[in-house]
Design a protein around this motif. Structure first.
Motif, mmCIF file in Angstrom:
data_model
loop_
_atom_site.group_PDB
_atom_site.id
_atom_site.type_symbol
_atom_site.label_atom_id
_atom_site.label_comp_id
_atom_site.label_asym_id
_atom_site.label_seq_id
_atom_site.Cartn_x
_atom_site.Cartn_y
_atom_site.Cartn_z
ATOM 1 N N LYS A 203 0.823 -1.213 0.000
ATOM 2 C CA LYS A 203 0.000 0.000 0.000
ATOM 3 C C LYS A 203 0.855 1.260 0.000
ATOM 4 C CE LYS A 203 -3.665 -2.265 2.579
ATOM 5 N NZ LYS A 203 -4.388 -2.331 3.851
ATOM 6 N N ALA A 204 2.093 1.138 0.459
ATOM 7 C CA ALA A 204 3.001 2.277 0.518
ATOM 8 C C ALA A 204 3.906 2.362 -0.703
ATOM 9 C CB ALA A 204 3.858 2.200 1.788
ATOM 10 N N PHE B 25 0.518 -5.318 6.314
ATOM 11 C CA PHE B 25 -0.345 -4.433 5.531
ATOM 12 C C PHE B 25 -1.801 -4.902 5.519
ATOM 13 C CE2 PHE B 25 3.662 -2.707 3.846
ATOM 14 C CZ PHE B 25 3.386 -1.357 3.984
ATOM 15 N N HIS C 202 10.162 5.239 10.927
ATOM 16 C CA HIS C 202 8.992 6.070 10.585
ATOM 17 C C HIS C 202 8.177 6.418 11.821
ATOM 18 C CE1 HIS C 202 7.298 1.960 10.444
ATOM 19 N NE2 HIS C 202 6.162 2.537 10.818
ATOM 20 N N PRO D 296 5.246 11.147 2.152
ATOM 21 C CA PRO D 296 3.966 10.469 1.922
ATOM 22 C C PRO D 296 3.979 9.005 2.380
ATOM 23 C CG PRO D 296 4.528 11.811 0.021
ATOM 24 C CD PRO D 296 5.742 11.798 0.919
ATOM 25 N N VAL D 297 5.117 8.321 2.210
ATOM 26 C CA VAL D 297 5.225 6.934 2.681
ATOM 27 C C VAL D 297 5.186 6.907 4.204
ATOM 28 C CG1 VAL D 297 6.725 4.897 2.792
ATOM 29 C CG2 VAL D 297 6.459 6.127 0.629
ATOM 30 N N LYS D 298 5.927 7.807 4.852
ATOM 31 C CA LYS D 298 5.934 7.865 6.313
ATOM 32 C C LYS D 298 4.518 8.125 6.836
ATOM 33 C CE LYS D 298 8.418 9.970 10.206
ATOM 34 N NZ LYS D 298 9.631 10.719 10.584
ATOM 35 N N ARG D 299 3.809 9.073 6.244
ATOM 36 C CA ARG D 299 2.445 9.387 6.662
ATOM 37 C C ARG D 299 1.532 8.177 6.486
ATOM 38 N NH1 ARG D 299 0.063 10.865 10.286
ATOM 39 N NH2 ARG D 299 1.517 12.572 10.387
ATOM 40 N N LEU D 300 1.635 7.488 5.343
ATOM 41 C CA LEU D 300 0.808 6.325 5.089
ATOM 42 C C LEU D 300 1.061 5.245 6.144
ATOM 43 C CD1 LEU D 300 -0.144 4.714 1.789
ATOM 44 C CD2 LEU D 300 0.741 3.272 3.602
ATOM 45 N N LEU D 301 2.330 4.990 6.465
ATOM 46 C CA LEU D 301 2.659 3.965 7.462
ATOM 47 C C LEU D 301 2.086 4.329 8.828
ATOM 48 C CD1 LEU D 301 6.363 3.227 6.469
ATOM 49 C CD2 LEU D 301 4.356 1.798 5.989
ATOM 50 N N ASP E 36 -0.449 6.343 9.495
ATOM 51 C CA ASP E 36 -1.914 6.262 9.433
ATOM 52 C C ASP E 36 -2.373 4.805 9.452
ATOM 53 O OD1 ASP E 36 -2.007 9.014 9.350
ATOM 54 O OD2 ASP E 36 -2.475 9.122 7.201
ATOM 55 N N HIS E 37 -1.668 3.938 8.736
ATOM 56 C CA HIS E 37 -1.994 2.518 8.709
ATOM 57 C C HIS E 37 -1.902 1.927 10.123
ATOM 58 C CE1 HIS E 37 -1.977 -1.702 7.549
ATOM 59 N NE2 HIS E 37 -0.837 -1.847 8.181
#
Length: 165
Positions: A10-11, A65, A136, A153-158, A160-161
């Motif tokens: 997803k990242a 994930f 992260h 954006p990857v750090k934020r996604l991780l 948030d996940h």
């Protein structure tokens, strides 16, 4: 001989470099294994070949994930820096729980050197096994993201996940 494989997440694409025993020596959100080679300490570098079978690590990534936030805890990593503080800081970093990020100041304190905030940041920036040693999960004092080798954006996604799971 080290082996590498890239898996879609997803990242974005995550490439892992593993030993013959399945320990992760490098990982990052890139399809290019060449971007990971320099992250491996010279004492741990070996020739690297592409492989479909890199051991159980890909299964752990998929479980993570899919919502199992503790799935990555079972992954063995081999990090070497030549310095005692970095080795210790990376071990402490692996103990930061998903969904419970800490600040650089808190990370420095957890690492046993509360005044060494820059050293704590260096441990994050020199981490060769992104995701598995979760740099992260370390944020600026004001709660903002700070930096991340693989992009904010990857750090934020991780983050948030992990918060949603």
């Amino acid at each position: 001989m080290l082996k590498h494989r890239t898996v879609d997440t997803k990242a974005g694409p995550l490439t892992v470099v593993v030993t013959g025993t399945g320990a992760v020596r490098a990982a990052g959100f890139t399809p290019e294994v060449s971007e990971l080679v320099d992250l491996i300490h010279p004492r741990l570098r070996e020739p690297i070949e592409s492989a479909d079978d890199v051991g159980p690590v890909i299964g752990h990534v998929k479980s993570y994930f899919d919502g199992d936030r503790s799935a990555l805890d079972a992954v063995v990593v081999e990090q070497y820096s030549g310095g005692e503080y970095l080795r210790h800081a990376w071990q402490v970093m692996r103990e930061i729980k998903p969904g419970a990020p800490v600040t650089y100041s808190e990370f420095a304190r957890l690492s046993g050197r509360p005044a060494a905030i820059r050293a704590a940041a260096t441990a994050c920036s020199r981490n060769p096994v992104a995701l598995f040693t979760p740099c992260h999960r370390v944020l600026r004092l004001d709660g903002s993201l700070g930096g991340y080798r693989w992009g904010l954006p990857v750090k934020r996604l991780l983050l948030d996940h992990e918060a949603a799971a």
